[in-house]
Design an enzyme around this catalytic site. Structure first.
Site, PDB file in Angstrom:
ATOM      1  CB  CYS A  45      -0.579  -0.375   1.146  1.00  7.95           C
ATOM      2  SG  CYS A  45      -1.713  -1.496   1.271  1.00  7.95           S
TER       3      CYS A  45
HETATM    4  C1  BEZ Z   1       0.447  -4.749   1.789  1.00  7.80           C
HETATM    5  O1  BEZ Z   1      -0.013  -3.451   1.586  1.00  7.80           O
HETATM    6  O2  BEZ Z   1       1.648  -5.213   1.569  1.00  7.80           O
HETATM    7  C2  BEZ Z   1      -0.345  -6.119   2.172  1.00  7.80           C
HETATM    8  C3  BEZ Z   1      -1.160  -5.565   2.772  1.00  7.80           C
HETATM    9  C4  BEZ Z   1      -2.352  -6.423   3.583  1.00  7.80           C
HETATM   10  C5  BEZ Z   1      -2.307  -7.772   3.504  1.00  7.80           C
HETATM   11  C6  BEZ Z   1      -1.119  -8.027   2.113  1.00  7.80           C
HETATM   12  C7  BEZ Z   1      -0.171  -6.861   2.236  1.00  7.80           C
END
Ligand code: BEZ
Length: 211
Positions: A45
């Site tokens: 994210c």
């Molecule tokens: C991420 O944004 O890295 C992420 C968020 C939730 C689950 C897996 C990855």
């Protein structure tokens, strides 16, 4: 029922990193790129949101405003925004909606309980100036989105709203396009006087209009 293409995007009032957002009023006459991400302070994210911030000049060129949401509270968004700027070198330049009450995420069907009942998936909605939903994408949490593809799709939507054409596989702005199959040969001759390459009677390829 889940939102579908052609539906009016739900309106809402919600707090964000840029203050209170009254969604339809905030959107005004712009297109909107509305996306969810699963959680603050997560790696994928962080890269995605920083990249959207960097794309602001490209979004502005297309009259597109971006806005994001996760199910986390505003206090988390504000702290995390600093990390995004550190990592990607561009400060958040679009609102991130508070999502801990789940109201907006549920209105847009961004929580898919069989994938994860506690977090939003990676949804993308492109909404036009009439507030109609024009494109929907859904990615799992572990897969970061390709914003270049989203820009490409917006280019296609805006082009095909203005001209009687469709865009072929892997099309990018400036590439040849397909004359809308609904046009008769006589109508096509009027709209595309420079002609076309008729690869099949239903597959008429021509230069992108307006270029
Ligand atoms: C991420 O944004 O890295 C992420 C968020 C939730 C689950 C897996 C990855």
């Amino acid at each position: 029922m889940a939102l579908q293409l052609g539906d009016t995007a739900p309106d809402f009032t919600q707090e964000s990193t840029s203050g209170t957002i009254e969604f339809h009023k905030w959107a005004g006459d712009s297109w909107v790129l509305f996306f969810s991400h699963p959680k603050d302070y997560t790696p994928v994210c962080t890269t995605e949101l920083g990249e959207i911030a960097k794309l602001k000049p490209e979004l502005d060129k297309r009259n597109v405003k971006s806005i994001g949401i996760s199910v986390d509270p505003l206090s988390d968004h504000k702290g995390w925004a600093k990390d995004i700027e550190d990592v990607k070198g561009t400060a958040l330049n679009f609102p991130l909606l508070a999502g801990d009450d789940r109201k907006v995420a549920e209105a847009f069907d961004m929580i898919h309980p069989k994938a994860d009942s506690n977090h939003t998936v990676r949804s993308v909605f492109v909404i036009d100036p009439n507030k109609k939903v024009r494109l929907i994408l859904t990615y799992p949490a572990s897969t970061g989105r390709n914003w270049a593809e989203v820009l490409r799709a917006i280019d296609s939507l805006q082009l095909t709203d203005n001209y009687k054409v469709a865009t072929p596989v892997n099309w990018n702005d400036g590439d040849d396009v397909i004359i809308a199959p609904s046009l008769s040969t006589e109508e096509a001759k009027k709209l595309f006087p420079a002609g076309w390459d008729e690869q099949k009677p239903y597959l008429r390829v021509t230069k992108q209009p307006g270029k």
